[in-house]
Each structure stands twice: as structure tokens, then as C-alpha cells.
Design a protein around this motif. Structure first.
Motif, mmCIF file in Angstrom:
data_model
loop_
_atom_site.group_PDB
_atom_site.id
_atom_site.type_symbol
_atom_site.label_atom_id
_atom_site.label_comp_id
_atom_site.label_asym_id
_atom_site.label_seq_id
_atom_site.Cartn_x
_atom_site.Cartn_y
_atom_site.Cartn_z
ATOM 1 N N ASP A 85 0.989 -1.293 0.095
ATOM 2 C CA ASP A 85 -0.128 0.032 -0.078
ATOM 3 C C ASP A 85 0.961 1.305 -0.108
ATOM 4 O O ASP A 85 0.185 2.326 0.073
ATOM 5 C CB ASP A 85 -0.741 -0.025 1.104
ATOM 6 N N ARG A 86 2.112 1.107 0.025
ATOM 7 C CA ARG A 86 2.854 2.165 -0.268
ATOM 8 C C ARG A 86 3.297 2.651 -1.716
ATOM 9 O O ARG A 86 3.820 1.879 -2.432
ATOM 10 C CB ARG A 86 4.252 2.008 0.360
ATOM 11 N N VAL B 46 19.468 -0.655 8.507
ATOM 12 C CA VAL B 46 18.186 -0.115 8.232
ATOM 13 C C VAL B 46 17.176 -0.867 9.142
ATOM 14 O O VAL B 46 17.169 -2.155 9.080
ATOM 15 C CB VAL B 46 17.645 -0.050 6.886
ATOM 16 N N LEU B 47 16.508 -0.190 10.035
ATOM 17 C CA LEU B 47 15.665 -0.726 10.934
ATOM 18 C C LEU B 47 14.160 -0.569 10.643
ATOM 19 O O LEU B 47 13.760 0.485 10.412
ATOM 20 C CB LEU B 47 15.847 -0.174 12.400
ATOM 21 N N GLU B 48 13.411 -1.703 10.846
ATOM 22 C CA GLU B 48 11.739 -1.502 10.880
ATOM 23 C C GLU B 48 11.327 -2.360 12.236
ATOM 24 O O GLU B 48 11.999 -3.372 12.730
ATOM 25 C CB GLU B 48 11.322 -2.553 9.758
ATOM 26 N N CYS B 49 10.558 -1.845 13.001
ATOM 27 C CA CYS B 49 10.061 -2.245 14.196
ATOM 28 C C CYS B 49 8.460 -2.351 14.016
ATOM 29 O O CYS B 49 7.707 -1.577 13.532
ATOM 30 C CB CYS B 49 10.335 -1.113 15.293
ATOM 31 N N LYS B 50 7.934 -3.420 14.630
ATOM 32 C CA LYS B 50 6.669 -3.880 14.847
ATOM 33 C C LYS B 50 6.433 -4.469 16.186
ATOM 34 O O LYS B 50 7.025 -5.242 16.680
ATOM 35 C CB LYS B 50 6.187 -4.846 13.374
ATOM 36 N N TRP B 51 5.442 -3.845 16.896
ATOM 37 C CA TRP B 51 5.051 -4.493 18.134
ATOM 38 C C TRP B 51 4.077 -5.759 18.134
ATOM 39 O O TRP B 51 4.431 -6.413 18.909
ATOM 40 C CB TRP B 51 4.659 -3.426 19.109
ATOM 41 N N SER B 52 3.637 -5.719 17.069
ATOM 42 C CA SER B 52 2.641 -6.735 16.897
ATOM 43 C C SER B 52 3.351 -8.283 16.319
ATOM 44 O O SER B 52 4.625 -8.296 16.292
ATOM 45 C CB SER B 52 1.637 -6.725 15.791
ATOM 46 N N VAL B 53 2.587 -9.365 16.509
ATOM 47 C CA VAL B 53 3.288 -10.517 16.025
ATOM 48 C C VAL B 53 3.616 -10.282 14.317
ATOM 49 O O VAL B 53 2.628 -10.181 13.650
ATOM 50 C CB VAL B 53 2.356 -11.851 16.251
ATOM 51 N N VAL B 54 4.737 -10.619 14.003
ATOM 52 C CA VAL B 54 5.418 -10.627 12.922
ATOM 53 C C VAL B 54 5.336 -11.969 11.860
ATOM 54 O O VAL B 54 5.726 -13.003 12.583
ATOM 55 C CB VAL B 54 6.782 -9.925 12.708
ATOM 56 N N ASN B 55 4.900 -11.781 10.548
ATOM 57 C CA ASN B 55 5.077 -13.061 9.752
ATOM 58 C C ASN B 55 5.805 -12.790 8.628
ATOM 59 O O ASN B 55 6.417 -11.621 8.494
ATOM 60 C CB ASN B 55 3.552 -13.379 9.513
ATOM 61 N N VAL C 271 22.566 -3.462 5.484
ATOM 62 C CA VAL C 271 21.922 -4.661 6.449
ATOM 63 C C VAL C 271 20.460 -4.422 6.889
ATOM 64 O O VAL C 271 20.497 -3.487 7.666
ATOM 65 C CB VAL C 271 23.005 -4.895 7.684
ATOM 66 N N PRO C 272 19.668 -5.132 6.674
ATOM 67 C CA PRO C 272 18.174 -4.978 6.988
ATOM 68 C C PRO C 272 18.193 -5.477 8.286
ATOM 69 O O PRO C 272 18.521 -6.326 8.942
ATOM 70 C CB PRO C 272 17.265 -5.624 6.210
ATOM 71 N N VAL C 273 17.545 -4.675 9.583
ATOM 72 C CA VAL C 273 17.403 -5.241 10.762
ATOM 73 C C VAL C 273 15.736 -4.988 11.170
ATOM 74 O O VAL C 273 15.141 -3.882 10.749
ATOM 75 C CB VAL C 273 18.085 -4.218 11.887
ATOM 76 N N PHE C 274 15.177 -6.160 11.618
ATOM 77 C CA PHE C 274 13.889 -6.147 12.033
ATOM 78 C C PHE C 274 13.577 -6.438 13.514
ATOM 79 O O PHE C 274 13.983 -7.502 13.761
ATOM 80 C CB PHE C 274 12.999 -7.131 11.124
ATOM 81 N N GLY C 275 13.088 -5.465 14.145
ATOM 82 C CA GLY C 275 12.861 -5.464 15.538
ATOM 83 C C GLY C 275 11.259 -5.877 15.801
ATOM 84 O O GLY C 275 10.457 -4.909 15.439
ATOM 85 N N ALA C 276 10.958 -6.866 16.324
ATOM 86 C CA ALA C 276 9.557 -7.125 16.563
ATOM 87 C C ALA C 276 9.022 -7.781 18.148
ATOM 88 O O ALA C 276 9.902 -8.104 18.739
ATOM 89 C CB ALA C 276 9.005 -8.378 15.718
ATOM 90 N N ASP D 39 9.186 -9.793 4.180
ATOM 91 C CA ASP D 39 9.205 -9.738 2.449
ATOM 92 C C ASP D 39 8.945 -8.121 2.002
ATOM 93 O O ASP D 39 9.697 -7.625 1.346
ATOM 94 C CB ASP D 39 8.290 -10.635 2.116
ATOM 95 N N ASP D 40 7.887 -7.665 2.753
ATOM 96 C CA ASP D 40 7.511 -6.221 2.436
ATOM 97 C C ASP D 40 8.662 -5.346 2.801
ATOM 98 O O ASP D 40 9.025 -4.423 2.159
ATOM 99 C CB ASP D 40 6.176 -5.594 3.070
#
Length: 239
Positions: free
Chosen positions: A68-69, A93-102, A134-139, A107-108
Motif C-alpha cells: 500500500d506504499r 536499516v531498522l523496521e519495528c513492529k510491536w505486533s506478531v510478525v509473519n 543490512v536490514p534489521v527487524f525488531g518485533a 518480505d515487504d
């Protein structure tokens, strides 16, 4: 104001000032604090925003829509580390989500990075990340039940992220750091994110309990009492 307009406005208030939104932003600040604390030489990238947005939150320009972006996308933090005099700079590069990540969320995130002008590049094999990114994902949590099929073999979400060169961050990683610093086991980053009023409050409380670990429970208790008006307002929004 029409009933539809009133409903739309009230839904906007719920989203903008609701509990999930507050905790989500607090989680971003929590991850940032630990990165800043334990990453030697980390330099965060900043942007000037017209709105009241944290300058460390970065807007990227997209060459094509991703989900949707349409023309742009936000990432939560970008920082650079230069390991040594003759070593190339690494950009995280960091992306954060507090919810349960799938898997879809991971992929997005990768697609956004590949198709943005800052971190993606055209190659013989299609669009890829630039070298040194380097992608970094914090959930708050990763779906433990989700299995990803790769070459006919089922692997966990964590194994999939590793294959895609995505570094995962979890609350347990940060809680372990608190324990190493002899902070009471009842004090967790989850509780800190839920109790704090905003991102500034998160940073201040983490600084305070780190400097005086014996007072950690007292500090969190004071924050809980001080922010009761925030919790009551959020509760009202759900009614």
C-alpha cells in the motif's frame, strides 16, 4: 459534521492516540536506545520533517509501489558504522513492529529497501540491496508457528530471515542485557514500553535504571503512577 465524518475522525483519534500506537513508537525508541548504547561508533541518520515526527525516522522514495506504499515509505531508524580506517561503512536499516510478525512483513520490508532510491540497485539478477546495507527487524514477537517453505523444505521464520540476511531483534535480547546489568528480572522492555508515556519517556527511564539498577522497580512504579491519565484516555478510546 455528518455521522460518517464523525466516525472517521474518531477512528483517526483511536489510531493516532491509542494504546497500540503509543506502545509501537515506544518500542522503536527502546530498540534505538539499545543500539545507541551497545553499538560502538553508530551514527544515526536524521531528516527534517514538516510534521511532528522523530528526526531519526526516515522517509524513503520508492521507484515503484510496494504493497500500500505508493511513492514513499518510512523506516524507523538508519545508522552507519565504520569498523576501521580501511573498512567500508555498513548501513543498518531498522523496521519495528510491536505486533506478531509473519513472513509477509519481512518480505515487504525487503521490497521497500530494494525499490527505494537510497538502498536498492539494479543488477543482472534484478533489483537487489546495495552492498553494505543490512536490514534489521525488531518485533514484539515473531510467529513461532509459521513455517516457510524453501526448496521444498520447511524452515522457521528466524531461519528464513537469516537466509535473507535480515538481522532479527527480540525483546528477550534486550532483557538479557538488563539481566547482565543486574536489573531485577521483573523489569522488562515489554513493561517499559507499556508504561512509558512516549519515546522521550522510554529513553529517560532506560537511562535512569541503567545508571541506578537498584532503583529500577521504583522508577517503573513512579512512571506507572505518573502516566495514569494516559492509560485512562486510551481506555476511553476503546469504549
Amino acid at each position: 459534521m455528518s455521522e460518517n465524518m464523525c466516525n472517521s475522525f474518531w477512528n483517526y483519534i483511536r489510531i493516532r492516540f491509542g494504546r497500540d500506537n503509543r506502545i509501537g513508537h515506544n518500542w522503536e525508541a527502546c530498540v534505538e536506545w539499545f543500539i545507541d548504547k551497545f553499538t560502538e561508533g553508530a551514527e544515526f541518520v536524521k531528516q527534517n520533517h514538516r510534521k511532528n515526527i522523530d528526526p531519526r525516522r526516515i522517509t524513503l522514495h520508492l521507484l515503484k509501489p510496494v504493497g500500500d506504499r505508493k511513492q514513499s515509505a518510512e523506516v524507523d531508524r538508519v545508522w552507519k558504522v565504520t569498523p576501521g580506517l580501511f573498512s567500508p561503512t555498513v548501513t543498518y536499516v531498522l523496521e519495528c513492529k510491536w505486533s506478531v510478525v509473519n513472513k509477509k512483513a519481512l518480505d515487504d520490508f525487503l521490497e521497500v529497501l530494494k525499490w527505494c532510491t537510497d538502498f536498492g540497485v539494479d543488477t543482472e539478477n534484478g533489483r537487489e540491496l546495495k552492498k553494505g546495507v543490512v536490514p534489521v527487524f525488531g518485533a514484539g514477537a515473531y510467529n513461532p508457528k509459521e513455517k516457510v517453505v524453501v526448496n521444498g523444505r520447511k524452515i522457521t521464520l528466524a531461519q528464513y530471515a537469516s537466509r535473507m540476511n535480515i538481522k532479527l531483534l527480540r525483546p528477550a535480547d534486550f532483557n538479557a542485557k538488563l539481566r547482565e546489568h543486574r536489573i531485577d528480572k521483573k523489569i522488562t522492555v515489554q513493561k517499559i514500553c507499556k508504561v512509558c508515556r512516549d519515546e522521550r519517556d522510554v529513553r529517560a527511564i532506560l537511562d535512569e535504571i541503567w545508571q541506578n539498577s537498584s532503583k529500577a522497580k521504583e522508577v517503573l512504579s513512579e512512571a506507572l503512577s505518573k502516566n495514569q491519565n494516559v492509560f485512562e484516555f486510551e481506555k476511553a478510546l476503546t469504549n
